[in-house]
Motif scaffolding. Structure first.
Motif, PDB file in Angstrom:
ATOM      1  N   ARG A 297      -4.319 -16.831  21.138  1.00 25.21           N
ATOM      2  CA  ARG A 297      -3.370 -16.926  22.249  1.00 25.21           C
ATOM      3  C   ARG A 297      -2.674 -18.279  22.196  1.00 25.21           C
ATOM      4  NH1 ARG A 297      -4.848 -15.003  27.523  1.00 25.21           N
ATOM      5  NH2 ARG A 297      -5.424 -17.147  27.959  1.00 25.21           N
ATOM      6  N   ILE A 298      -1.486 -18.310  22.738  1.00 29.56           N
ATOM      7  CA  ILE A 298      -0.746 -19.581  22.696  1.00 29.56           C
ATOM      8  C   ILE A 298      -1.472 -20.655  23.529  1.00 29.56           C
ATOM      9  CG2 ILE A 298       0.840 -19.042  24.611  1.00 29.56           C
ATOM     10  CD1 ILE A 298       3.014 -20.376  22.763  1.00 29.56           C
ATOM     11  N   LYS A 299      -2.122 -20.202  24.607  1.00 22.51           N
ATOM     12  CA  LYS A 299      -2.855 -21.139  25.451  1.00 22.51           C
ATOM     13  C   LYS A 299      -3.965 -21.785  24.626  1.00 22.51           C
ATOM     14  CE  LYS A 299      -4.572 -21.624  30.042  1.00 22.51           C
ATOM     15  NZ  LYS A 299      -5.007 -21.053  31.262  1.00 22.51           N
ATOM     16  N   ARG A 300      -3.952 -23.078  24.566  1.00 27.17           N
ATOM     17  CA  ARG A 300      -4.927 -23.911  23.846  1.00 27.17           C
ATOM     18  C   ARG A 300      -4.772 -23.868  22.312  1.00 27.17           C
ATOM     19  NH1 ARG A 300      -7.788 -26.497  26.841  1.00 27.17           N
ATOM     20  NH2 ARG A 300      -9.303 -27.180  25.285  1.00 27.17           N
ATOM     21  N   ALA A 301      -3.824 -23.078  21.810  1.00 28.18           N
ATOM     22  CA  ALA A 301      -3.610 -23.077  20.351  1.00 28.18           C
ATOM     23  C   ALA A 301      -3.108 -24.458  19.922  1.00 28.18           C
ATOM     24  CB  ALA A 301      -2.578 -22.017  19.969  1.00 28.18           C
ATOM     25  N   ARG A 302      -3.554 -24.890  18.732  1.00 30.44           N
ATOM     26  CA  ARG A 302      -3.072 -26.176  18.205  1.00 30.44           C
ATOM     27  C   ARG A 302      -1.868 -25.923  17.310  1.00 30.44           C
ATOM     28  NH1 ARG A 302      -6.373 -30.545  15.521  1.00 30.44           N
ATOM     29  NH2 ARG A 302      -4.210 -31.196  15.453  1.00 30.44           N
ATOM     30  N   ILE A 303      -0.754 -26.458  17.724  1.00 27.56           N
ATOM     31  CA  ILE A 303       0.501 -26.189  17.000  1.00 27.56           C
ATOM     32  C   ILE A 303       1.113 -27.506  16.524  1.00 27.56           C
ATOM     33  CG2 ILE A 303       2.837 -25.255  17.225  1.00 27.56           C
ATOM     34  CD1 ILE A 303       1.699 -23.382  19.403  1.00 27.56           C
ATOM     35  N   THR A 304       1.427 -27.563  15.232  1.00 28.97           N
ATOM     36  CA  THR A 304       2.141 -28.744  14.719  1.00 28.97           C
ATOM     37  C   THR A 304       3.603 -28.391  14.550  1.00 28.97           C
ATOM     38  OG1 THR A 304       0.213 -29.563  13.536  1.00 28.97           O
ATOM     39  CG2 THR A 304       2.344 -30.398  12.828  1.00 28.97           C
ATOM     40  N   VAL A 305       4.456 -29.195  15.144  1.00 34.53           N
ATOM     41  CA  VAL A 305       5.902 -29.004  14.979  1.00 34.53           C
ATOM     42  C   VAL A 305       6.381 -30.007  13.938  1.00 34.53           C
ATOM     43  CG1 VAL A 305       8.156 -29.119  16.112  1.00 34.53           C
ATOM     44  CG2 VAL A 305       6.192 -28.159  17.342  1.00 34.53           C
ATOM     45  N   LEU A 306       6.986 -29.500  12.874  1.00 30.27           N
ATOM     46  CA  LEU A 306       7.529 -30.379  11.831  1.00 30.27           C
ATOM     47  C   LEU A 306       9.007 -30.615  12.101  1.00 30.27           C
ATOM     48  CD1 LEU A 306       5.849 -29.001   8.560  1.00 30.27           C
ATOM     49  CD2 LEU A 306       5.081 -30.844  10.060  1.00 30.27           C
ATOM     50  N   GLY A 307       9.322 -31.837  12.507  1.00 26.22           N
ATOM     51  CA  GLY A 307      10.718 -32.203  12.734  1.00 26.22           C
ATOM     52  C   GLY A 307      11.054 -32.332  14.200  1.00 26.22           C
ATOM     53  N   ILE A 308      11.539 -33.524  14.571  1.00 26.76           N
ATOM     54  CA  ILE A 308      11.969 -33.765  15.962  1.00 26.76           C
ATOM     55  C   ILE A 308      13.455 -34.140  15.997  1.00 26.76           C
ATOM     56  CG2 ILE A 308      11.321 -36.236  16.048  1.00 26.76           C
ATOM     57  CD1 ILE A 308      10.629 -33.740  18.852  1.00 26.76           C
ATOM     58  N   SER A 309      14.030 -34.444  14.818  1.00 30.91           N
ATOM     59  CA  SER A 309      15.471 -34.771  14.755  1.00 30.91           C
ATOM     60  C   SER A 309      16.284 -33.560  15.190  1.00 30.91           C
ATOM     61  CB  SER A 309      15.892 -35.086  13.325  1.00 30.91           C
ATOM     62  OG  SER A 309      15.108 -36.094  12.783  1.00 30.91           O
ATOM     63  N   TYR A 310      17.549 -33.801  15.531  1.00 25.97           N
ATOM     64  CA  TYR A 310      18.379 -32.659  15.947  1.00 25.97           C
ATOM     65  C   TYR A 310      18.926 -31.909  14.736  1.00 25.97           C
ATOM     66  CZ  TYR A 310      22.956 -34.813  14.987  1.00 25.97           C
ATOM     67  OH  TYR A 310      24.049 -35.360  14.370  1.00 25.97           O
ATOM     68  N   ARG A 311      18.930 -32.565  13.566  1.00 26.56           N
ATOM     69  CA  ARG A 311      19.320 -31.872  12.325  1.00 26.56           C
ATOM     70  C   ARG A 311      18.626 -32.558  11.154  1.00 26.56           C
ATOM     71  NH1 ARG A 311      22.481 -34.979   9.243  1.00 26.56           N
ATOM     72  NH2 ARG A 311      23.839 -36.440  10.284  1.00 26.56           N
ATOM     73  N   SER A 312      18.857 -32.029   9.947  1.00 29.21           N
ATOM     74  CA  SER A 312      18.124 -32.543   8.805  1.00 29.21           C
ATOM     75  C   SER A 312      18.525 -33.970   8.446  1.00 29.21           C
ATOM     76  CB  SER A 312      18.381 -31.642   7.586  1.00 29.21           C
ATOM     77  OG  SER A 312      19.750 -31.614   7.291  1.00 29.21           O
ATOM     78  N   ASN A 313      17.534 -34.711   7.961  1.00 29.19           N
ATOM     79  CA  ASN A 313      17.739 -36.016   7.308  1.00 29.19           C
ATOM     80  C   ASN A 313      18.447 -37.051   8.160  1.00 29.19           C
ATOM     81  OD1 ASN A 313      16.599 -34.753   5.068  1.00 29.19           O
ATOM     82  ND2 ASN A 313      18.598 -34.056   4.353  1.00 29.19           N
ATOM     83  N   VAL A 314      18.161 -37.056   9.459  1.00 23.19           N
ATOM     84  CA  VAL A 314      18.731 -38.100  10.314  1.00 23.19           C
ATOM     85  C   VAL A 314      17.684 -38.514  11.347  1.00 23.19           C
ATOM     86  CG1 VAL A 314      19.774 -36.571  12.068  1.00 23.19           C
ATOM     87  CG2 VAL A 314      20.793 -38.798  11.614  1.00 23.19           C
TER      88      VAL A 314
END
Ligand SMILES: NC(=O)c1ccc[n+]([C@@H]2O[C@H](COP(=O)([O-])OP(=O)(O)OC[C@H]3O[C@@H](n4cnc5c(N)ncnc54)[C@H](O)[C@@H]3O)[C@@H](O)[C@H]2O)c1
Length: 458
Positions: A331-348
């Motif tokens: 379930r999404i509740k308590r699942a450990r999720i890694t998000v790769l990328g916080i920039s608004y677009r690539s390479n910036v």
């Protein structure tokens, strides 16, 4: 020296080269600082003006507040010789021949244009500007705003008349954050003036930094419209592929394969779908046109729909994550999720209006435990945004139930699948917002793979 508006085009170029022209650049952000530096490089005396004392302090110490290759080196080279900085808007105007406005323009919560910074800057300039000045507006605005807001405010506060006592042009910046020096130099420059003299004077000035040539349009309104049209072209085309991608996910087609095949037809240029549209321009600037159109009684249906579709992509990504976790019996509740990328677009290194932030907000609201990794930001910078992170990619991903690839950074394209899959807590899934991996190869590693535009049976 005569005022700039009395000089020939050749004399203007000579005056820049020989350091006889003083140019103030108002707003030292992603667009303004590179603009200031390019004019210093061309030889002009530049006054960089910003209302934020932190920005003035940093730049005054030779540090750039924005990340762009070569910018700091050039700043250090010209600081205190050709570039000086100040937060005194009026004094800068009193000392300048040219004032370039690159202050922020935005929309409020109701998506209505906010031109307050522009109005404030025009007022301060108007109170001190000299007769014979050239004013160049470069901030993005809706058609009519240069004359309704800037010209009106300048005239009201200076007692001078545009087209008689001073020259006025609108010339939008078409650059992308992170490569502004290159884009300003190389892209053709659009320019519209209040009169022919303004157009000629400003073209000569801009040609000192732009090698891509001038695109002189009939009037200021046309120039204002072009910049927004460019952004709307992108927004609508991205909305189109996002809609097609969602359709493909539902009926079992791989959008990526269909798109690549369709694009072999010379008139077909389908873009890349993704987890949303961010940045300074595309999610904001269409509303500048919508506002003008509404006042003119025109309903821009397609443009408003495109905005809605693109704004819904973070919610769609959340649904993909939820479905993928369900397939892993989690379930999404308590699942450990890694998000790769916080920039608004690539390479910036810029997270303004980043879709990742919207997605993370939604994941956290649903009880997920989210970590973020982005090679463009330090751990502390990510933590200061309010997210958890770790020193390395491996440490951030280790023990996760799910990885969401949100940004198409080159560094992520180099990732070896094994190096992700061995770190995940099985059963695990990868949600690929950028379609970096080959679905078959991921599945072979017993990892569930969901992607934007990837039909579940594909
Ligand atoms: N960032 C982009 O990718 C991009 C691309 C093309 C055009 N533009 C347009 O360029 C303009 C500037 O955008 P940006 O991204 O450089 O903004 P930014 O947010 O990076 O920087 C704006 C700077 O202006 C300063 N400022 C605010 N009000 C001011 C005032 N009244 N006087 C002087 N300084 C002031 C701020 O402190 C900040 O340092 C906007 O109209 C934007 O739409 C941006």
């Amino acid at each position: 020296m005569s005022s700039i508006i009395e000089l020939s085009q050749k004399a203007i170029k000579d005056a820049v080269k020989e350091g006889r022209l003083v140019i103030s650049v108002y707003g030292l952000g992603w667009m303004g600082l590179p603009t200031a530096i390019l004019f210093a490089e061309a030889g002009a005396k530049v006054i960089g003006v910003d209302i934020d004392p932190r920005v003035i302090e940093l730049i005054g110490h030779g540090e750039s507040p924005i990340e762009e290759p070569a910018l700091t080196v050039m700043l250090k080279k010209y600081l205190n010789s050709r570039i000086n900085v100040t937060s005194d808007l009026r004094k800068a105007a009193s000392e300048s021949d040219v004032m370039i406005l690159v202050v922020p323009t935005n929309v409020d919560e109701g998506k209505k244009p906010d031109y307050l910074s522009l109005e404030k800057t025009a007022k301060e300039i108007g109170l001190q500007m000299k007769k014979g000045s050239l004013i160049v507006l470069e901030s993005t605005v809706g058609p009519g705003v240069t004359e309704d807001v800037v010209k009106r405010t300048l005239e009201a506060n200076s007692g001078l008349k545009a087209g008689i006592d001073f020259c006025l042009v609108y010339s939008p910046i078409r650059a992308m954050a992170g490569k502004t020096l290159h884009d300003i130099r190389v892209y053709p420059r659009i320019i519209g003036g209040i009169d022919k003299k303004s157009l000629d004077v400003a073209s000569a000035l801009l040609e000192c930094v732009v090698s891509g040539g001038m695109v002189k349009v009939k009037d200021i309104q046309t120039a204002e419209a072009t910049k927004i049209f460019e952004n709307i072209y992108r927004d609508v085309n991205i909305a189109l592929v996002n809609e097609l991608a969602i359709f493909c996910e539902t009926v079992g087609i791989d959008f990526k394969e269909a798109k690549d095949a369709a694009n072999t037809q010379p008139y077909c240029h389908l873009h890349e779908p993704g987890v949303g549209v961010g940045g300074h321009c595309i999610p904001v600037n269409p509303y500048f046109l919508v506002d003008v159109a509404e006042k003119a009684g025109v309903d821009l249906k397609l443009i408003k729909t495109a905005r809605k579709i693109n704004d819904l992509m973070p919610e769609h990504t959340l649904q993909l994550v939820t479905t993928a976790l369900k397939s892993c019996k989690k379930r999404i509740k308590r699942a450990r999720i890694t998000v790769l990328g916080i920039s608004y677009r690539s390479n910036v290194k810029e997270a303004k209006n980043s879709p990742s932030r919207e997605i993370i907000k939604k994941l956290i609201e649903h009880g997920a435990r989210v970590s973020v990794y982005d090679p463009y930001f330090t751990v502390d910078e990510i933590k200061n945004m309010g997210y958890s992170s770790a020193e390395s990619f491996e440490k951030t991903v280790e023990g996760s139930d799910c990885v969401l690839i949100a940004v198409n950074h080159d560094a992520f394209k180099q990732l070896k699948l094994e190096n992700i899959t061995r770190l995940l807590r099985k059963p695990a899934c990868i949600i690929d917002g950028c379609r970096i991996f080959n679905p078959k190869e991921v599945m072979e590693k017993n990892i569930l793979y969901y992607g934007i535009g990837l039909g579940h049976d594909a």
